[in-house]
Write a protein that holds these residues in place. Structure first.
Motif, PDB file in Angstrom:
ATOM      1  N   ALA A 250       0.718  -1.319  -0.151  1.00 19.04           N
ATOM      2  CA  ALA A 250       0.058  -0.082   0.096  1.00 19.04           C
ATOM      3  C   ALA A 250       0.604   0.959  -0.221  1.00 19.04           C
ATOM      4  O   ALA A 250       0.378   2.346  -0.900  1.00 19.04           O
ATOM      5  N   ASP A 251       2.081   1.593   0.845  1.00 15.33           N
ATOM      6  CA  ASP A 251       2.850   2.373   0.883  1.00 15.33           C
ATOM      7  C   ASP A 251       3.236   3.073  -0.526  1.00 15.33           C
ATOM      8  O   ASP A 251       3.678   3.905  -0.612  1.00 15.33           O
ATOM      9  N   GLU A 252       4.017   1.424  -0.820  1.00 13.22           N
ATOM     10  CA  GLU A 252       4.494   1.955  -2.283  1.00 13.22           C
ATOM     11  C   GLU A 252       3.933   2.631  -3.533  1.00 13.22           C
ATOM     12  O   GLU A 252       4.150   3.270  -4.269  1.00 13.22           O
ATOM     13  N   LEU A 253       2.777   1.532  -3.534  1.00 14.79           N
ATOM     14  CA  LEU A 253       2.121   2.143  -4.189  1.00 14.79           C
ATOM     15  C   LEU A 253       1.596   4.051  -4.118  1.00 14.79           C
ATOM     16  O   LEU A 253       1.018   4.161  -5.255  1.00 14.79           O
ATOM     17  N   ARG A 254       0.894   3.791  -3.534  1.00 22.88           N
ATOM     18  CA  ARG A 254       0.541   5.356  -2.741  1.00 22.88           C
ATOM     19  C   ARG A 254       1.852   5.694  -3.312  1.00 22.88           C
ATOM     20  O   ARG A 254       1.427   7.291  -4.200  1.00 22.88           O
ATOM     21  N   ALA A 393      -7.390 -13.704  -5.321  1.00 26.93           N
ATOM     22  CA  ALA A 393      -8.479 -14.265  -3.794  1.00 26.93           C
ATOM     23  C   ALA A 393      -8.348 -12.956  -3.309  1.00 26.93           C
ATOM     24  O   ALA A 393      -8.152 -12.815  -1.897  1.00 26.93           O
ATOM     25  N   GLY A 394      -8.701 -11.500  -3.946  1.00 27.18           N
ATOM     26  CA  GLY A 394      -8.851  -9.900  -3.361  1.00 27.18           C
ATOM     27  C   GLY A 394      -7.172  -9.097  -2.835  1.00 27.18           C
ATOM     28  O   GLY A 394      -7.547  -8.556  -2.060  1.00 27.18           O
ATOM     29  N   GLU A 395      -6.635  -9.819  -2.933  1.00 29.62           N
ATOM     30  CA  GLU A 395      -5.822  -9.835  -1.743  1.00 29.62           C
ATOM     31  C   GLU A 395      -3.820  -9.153  -3.314  1.00 29.62           C
ATOM     32  O   GLU A 395      -4.096 -10.118  -4.470  1.00 29.62           O
ATOM     33  N   VAL A 396      -3.680  -8.367  -3.526  1.00 31.33           N
ATOM     34  CA  VAL A 396      -2.055  -7.851  -4.443  1.00 31.33           C
ATOM     35  C   VAL A 396      -1.140  -8.896  -4.790  1.00 31.33           C
ATOM     36  O   VAL A 396      -0.495  -9.282  -3.635  1.00 31.33           O
ATOM     37  N   GLU A 397      -1.506  -9.946  -5.767  1.00 33.24           N
ATOM     38  CA  GLU A 397       0.149 -11.086  -5.401  1.00 33.24           C
ATOM     39  C   GLU A 397       1.000 -10.767  -6.268  1.00 33.24           C
ATOM     40  O   GLU A 397       1.925 -10.938  -6.089  1.00 33.24           O
ATOM     41  N   THR A 398       1.210 -10.005  -7.607  1.00 36.57           N
ATOM     42  CA  THR A 398       2.272  -9.427  -7.845  1.00 36.57           C
ATOM     43  C   THR A 398       2.104  -8.207  -7.907  1.00 36.57           C
ATOM     44  O   THR A 398       1.239  -7.436  -8.856  1.00 36.57           O
ATOM     45  N   VAL A 399       3.019  -7.539  -8.877  1.00 35.81           N
ATOM     46  CA  VAL A 399       3.349  -6.132  -9.238  1.00 35.81           C
ATOM     47  C   VAL A 399       4.530  -5.891  -9.908  1.00 35.81           C
ATOM     48  O   VAL A 399       5.898  -6.098  -9.403  1.00 35.81           O
ATOM     49  N   ASP A 401       6.954  -3.361 -12.332  1.00 37.11           N
ATOM     50  CA  ASP A 401       7.246  -2.599 -13.467  1.00 37.11           C
ATOM     51  C   ASP A 401       7.703  -2.968 -14.952  1.00 37.11           C
ATOM     52  O   ASP A 401       8.049  -3.884 -14.943  1.00 37.11           O
ATOM     53  N   VAL A 402       7.692  -1.556 -15.816  1.00 46.07           N
ATOM     54  CA  VAL A 402       7.039  -2.153 -17.116  1.00 46.07           C
ATOM     55  C   VAL A 402       7.826  -0.505 -17.552  1.00 46.07           C
ATOM     56  O   VAL A 402       7.601   0.049 -17.401  1.00 46.07           O
ATOM     57  N   ALA A 418      21.600  -5.561 -30.202  1.00 49.85           N
ATOM     58  CA  ALA A 418      21.409  -5.373 -29.470  1.00 49.85           C
ATOM     59  C   ALA A 418      19.850  -4.581 -29.996  1.00 49.85           C
ATOM     60  O   ALA A 418      19.738  -3.920 -30.962  1.00 49.85           O
ATOM     61  N   ARG A 419      18.497  -4.057 -29.371  1.00 48.22           N
ATOM     62  CA  ARG A 419      17.249  -4.036 -29.729  1.00 48.22           C
ATOM     63  C   ARG A 419      17.080  -3.131 -28.620  1.00 48.22           C
ATOM     64  O   ARG A 419      17.471  -3.369 -26.902  1.00 48.22           O
ATOM     65  N   PRO A 420      15.706  -2.332 -28.709  1.00 47.97           N
ATOM     66  CA  PRO A 420      14.775  -1.541 -27.423  1.00 47.97           C
ATOM     67  C   PRO A 420      13.986  -3.329 -26.935  1.00 47.97           C
ATOM     68  O   PRO A 420      13.737  -4.105 -27.682  1.00 47.97           O
ATOM     69  N   VAL A 421      14.103  -3.109 -25.940  1.00 43.06           N
ATOM     70  CA  VAL A 421      13.297  -4.442 -24.946  1.00 43.06           C
ATOM     71  C   VAL A 421      12.768  -3.687 -24.032  1.00 43.06           C
ATOM     72  O   VAL A 421      13.318  -3.125 -22.926  1.00 43.06           O
ATOM     73  N   ILE A 422      11.959  -4.432 -23.783  1.00 40.52           N
ATOM     74  CA  ILE A 422      10.501  -4.392 -23.012  1.00 40.52           C
ATOM     75  C   ILE A 422      10.808  -4.688 -21.471  1.00 40.52           C
ATOM     76  O   ILE A 422      10.801  -6.427 -21.675  1.00 40.52           O
ATOM     77  N   GLN A 423      11.050  -4.222 -20.400  1.00 42.62           N
ATOM     78  CA  GLN A 423      12.258  -5.342 -19.382  1.00 42.62           C
ATOM     79  C   GLN A 423      10.912  -5.317 -18.139  1.00 42.62           C
ATOM     80  O   GLN A 423      10.462  -3.997 -18.077  1.00 42.62           O
ATOM     81  N   VAL A 424      10.222  -6.199 -17.631  1.00 43.06           N
ATOM     82  CA  VAL A 424       8.983  -6.540 -17.214  1.00 43.06           C
ATOM     83  C   VAL A 424       9.864  -7.070 -15.725  1.00 43.06           C
ATOM     84  O   VAL A 424       9.991  -7.964 -15.645  1.00 43.06           O
ATOM     85  N   THR A 425       9.929  -6.040 -14.757  1.00 42.30           N
ATOM     86  CA  THR A 425      10.372  -6.646 -13.427  1.00 42.30           C
ATOM     87  C   THR A 425       9.716  -6.730 -11.718  1.00 42.30           C
ATOM     88  O   THR A 425       8.586  -5.743 -11.922  1.00 42.30           O
ATOM     89  N   ASN A 426       9.873  -7.363 -11.305  1.00 38.05           N
ATOM     90  CA  ASN A 426       8.886  -7.444  -9.961  1.00 38.05           C
ATOM     91  C   ASN A 426       9.502  -6.948  -8.909  1.00 38.05           C
ATOM     92  O   ASN A 426      10.614  -6.819  -8.368  1.00 38.05           O
ATOM     93  N   PHE A 427       8.564  -6.086  -9.109  1.00 37.83           N
ATOM     94  CA  PHE A 427       8.434  -5.176  -7.705  1.00 37.83           C
ATOM     95  C   PHE A 427       9.151  -4.896  -6.733  1.00 37.83           C
ATOM     96  O   PHE A 427       9.825  -4.369  -6.252  1.00 37.83           O
ATOM     97  N   GLU A 428       8.463  -5.948  -5.860  1.00 35.36           N
ATOM     98  CA  GLU A 428       9.254  -6.349  -4.577  1.00 35.36           C
ATOM     99  C   GLU A 428      10.277  -6.889  -4.131  1.00 35.36           C
ATOM    100  O   GLU A 428      11.647  -6.567  -4.084  1.00 35.36           O
TER     101      GLU A 428
END
Length: 628
Positions: A250-254, A393-399, A401-402, A418-428
């Motif tokens: 919650a704090d990080e998302l705020r 199940a009503g909880e934030v499971e994963t966040v 960053d893109v 080398a090329r543009p790469v979209i990196q999807v990173t686990n926030f936690e």
């Protein structure tokens, strides 16, 4: 006394009512065929008003047989054009004309009809319309308990409900008695009328066979024949009201929401609690002095009165977006983003500088991002969506960053790749979990290993293996096996007769393939493959050896068809089988035959271009079962 009733008076049963109280005793009731046609059309559409009107005509026939009235039908049945124009007053005009021709009193419960008839000098008997199916409370509310999320009712079936917590929902029978058709029709009519007449409700959508109603915190879908095979009522309501502090991170998302306007996708499976979380985000943003609006179809988010909820203007969310840009919200909650048009509207508003929070159905967090692929430019995705929140199940499971980074994708080594790469990173954890980029003219999503790198068995390894096999098959006539030895090394096993053509003069061809894919390739014969024990030839050798002969016998000549979007190869057999497609003697690609008995290749792809080029050159296109 002559009386001409219009459709509204017949539907409400006012003619027989006036006969019973003596007002029309002994009168001649003149019914225009236009009324009969309109009632029949309504009954065919499954509308209760049509059936009620036909029942009234039957009562009048009985009264005529008893000698209490004279009953006659006049005029001609209106054509389809006039029936379609009924809402514009065409049928009403025919009925007024009949009243004038027979010097009759016009009986109506339609105030507009009454006023027009008076203006034309006709005698009018106006009666207030009958209020039908009006209730003060939702008739199916008794089926809901504190733990009930949804109630499911259908004609001749036992009522069912989904009950429990968000993580443990049970779909169960809640009444042992099946619900009859008459009861279902009564409830359906009452629900729609309640929504129309109450300040706590509205009808979100009304079409032939389907009404979608919002009443208080209930969203109710009412389906009727012919759209459905029976009357069905599905009522859904939220079972939890949350605030952002109730969730993990919650704090990080705020902080993320407040530091800049974000592009956020809230994803999860149906019933996971996505909309509940979106409501919490909307309330937080509103309390943080942001101007917040919503875009919904239907409008069922439970938010405070300060947050205006917008539907689809003129049936199009694009129109709603145009209007919202004039309103200038800081954040817009888009519930739900499903179709291509929705993603395009979401992207347009995000690029216009509006903070966007979209609710998306997805079974995994990464799937919500992949739904953007092909709908918007690949390089624009991180500018449109920088955060993915996955609810389970009503909880934030994963966040996630893109973000975009120009780099060599994990698992490849050559610097010129080398090329543009979209990196999807686990926030936690801060660890990259996926990369999305263009590889050999295809957009790929590569899962990374525990160390953040693509492995030989998953991710880029699978893609690289597929591309190596495709490249080698384009020049080898026999069976091809590819084994990855690491992220940047592979061994290719081919027939001995194919060695020279695969390597090329002076090693030029294999070097070209290595440079293109960024992988070192060692070419060997099948006899050199570990465990072969010196076998003379592989099971997938060229025609005349092993399974190759079977494949040759089952070769099928095909005639590809080119459409606006695909090159389609029709097949007589092999549905569900993997086949090889060849032009002349050259291998083109391997594919699986679909259920419709055809192979489809998207135009614009490298494979499609090769196939179209072969067709243009009038080469013989053949298909054989895949070997090996």
């Amino acid at each position: 006394m002559n009386v001409v009733p219009d459709t509204s008076a017949v539907v409400d049963g006012r003619v027989s009512e006036r006969v019973e109280d003596g007002t029309y005793e002994g009168a001649t009731v003149v019914v225009p065929e236009a009324v009969v046609g309109e009632l029949e059309a309504q009954a065919n559409d499954g509308r209760d008003s049509g059936w009620d009107g036909l029942s009234e005509l039957q009562r009048l026939a009985t009264m005529a047989d008893e000698g209490r009235i004279d009953l006659t039908y006049v005029g001609v049945r209106p054509g389809a054009g006039r029936q379609d124009a009924a809402d514009e007053g065409e049928i009403d005009a025919v009925i007024r004309d009949a009243a004038g021709e027979h010097d009759a009193t016009l009986l109506t419960s339609d105030v507009v009809q009454a006023e027009v008839a008076k203006a034309k000098g006709l005698a009018v008997d106006y009666l207030e319309p009958v209020t039908r199916g009006v209730v003060e409370e939702l008739p199916i509310e008794r089926f809901f308990t504190d733990e009930t999320m949804s109630v499911h009712l259908k004609t001749d079936t036992k009522p069912k409900a989904k009950r429990g917590t968000l993580g443990e929902m049970r779909y169960e029978v809640i009444d042992d008695e099946p619900t009859g058709d008459e009861q279902m029709r009564e409830w359906a009519t009452a629900i729609v009328n309640l929504a129309r007449q109450s300040n706590d409700g509205y009808v979100e959508l009304s079409d032939e066979g389907m009404d979608i109603v919002q009443y208080r915190n209930y969203r109710i879908a009412v389906a009727r024949p012919p759209f459905s095979d029976g009357v069905e009522i599905t009522a859904v309501r939220p079972i939890a009201k949350t605030v952002l502090d109730d969730y993990e991170f919650a704090d990080e998302l705020r902080e993320r929401f407040l530091e800049s306007k974000r592009g956020v996708l809230i994803s999860g499976s149906p019933g996971a609690g996505k909309s509940t979380f979106a409501q919490a985000v909307a309330e937080f943003l509103n309390d943080s002095d942001y101007a917040v609006k919503t875009m919904e179809k239907p409008r069922d988010l439970q938010v405070g009165p300060e947050i205006t909820q917008y539907g689809a203007l003129g049936g199009e969310m694009a129109n709603t977006a145009d209007s919202l840009l004039l309103v200038r919200p800081d954040y817009t909650i888009y519930d739900e983003v499903r179709k291509t048009d929705d993603f395009e509207v979401f992207a347009d508003m995000r690029m216009a500088g509006v903070g966007m929070v979209g609710v998306v159905h997805a079974s995994r967090a990464i799937d919500s991002l992949q739904r953007l692929v092909g709908r918007v430019e690949l390089g624009m995705i991180p500018q449109i969506v920088d955060t993915v929140v996955y609810i389970e199940a009503g909880e934030v499971e994963t966040v996630y960053d893109v973000e975009t980074e120009v780099k060599v994708p994990e698992g490849l080594t050559a610097e010129d790749l080398a090329r543009p790469v979209i990196q999807v990173t686990n926030f936690e954890t801060g660890r990259p979990e996926y990369e999305i980029y263009t590889f050999n003219r295809q957009v790929v999503t590569v899962p990374l290993g525990e160390d953040g790198e693509g492995s030989a068995e998953t991710g880029v390894g699978r893609i690289a293996k597929k591309e190596i096999e495709r490249e080698i098959r384009s020049v080898a006539r026999g069976h091809v096996d590819v084994e990855l030895q690491g992220n940047d090394d592979a061994v290719v096993y081919v027939e001995e007769d194919d060695i020279a053509s695969v390597i090329g003069k002076g090693g030029g061809r294999i070097t070209d393939i290595e440079n293109r894919l960024g992988i070192d390739i060692d070419v060997r014969t099948h006899d050199e493959k570990p465990g072969r024990g010196g076998a003379a030839s592989g099971s997938g050798g060229p025609a005349g050896t092993g399974n190759g002969q079977v494949g040759a016998e089952r070769e099928q000549v095909v005639q590809p068809e080119i459409t606006s979007r695909h090159v389609v190869i029709p097949m007589d057999e092999h549905v569900g089988d993997t086949v090889e497609v060849r032009a002349g003697d050259e291998y083109l690609f391997t594919a699986t035959v679909g259920r419709g008995g055809e192979v489809q290749v998207s135009r614009g792809s490298a494979i499609a271009e090769e196939l179209e080029d072969a067709i243009d050159r009038k080469q013989r296109i053949t298909v054989v079962p895949a070997r090996g």
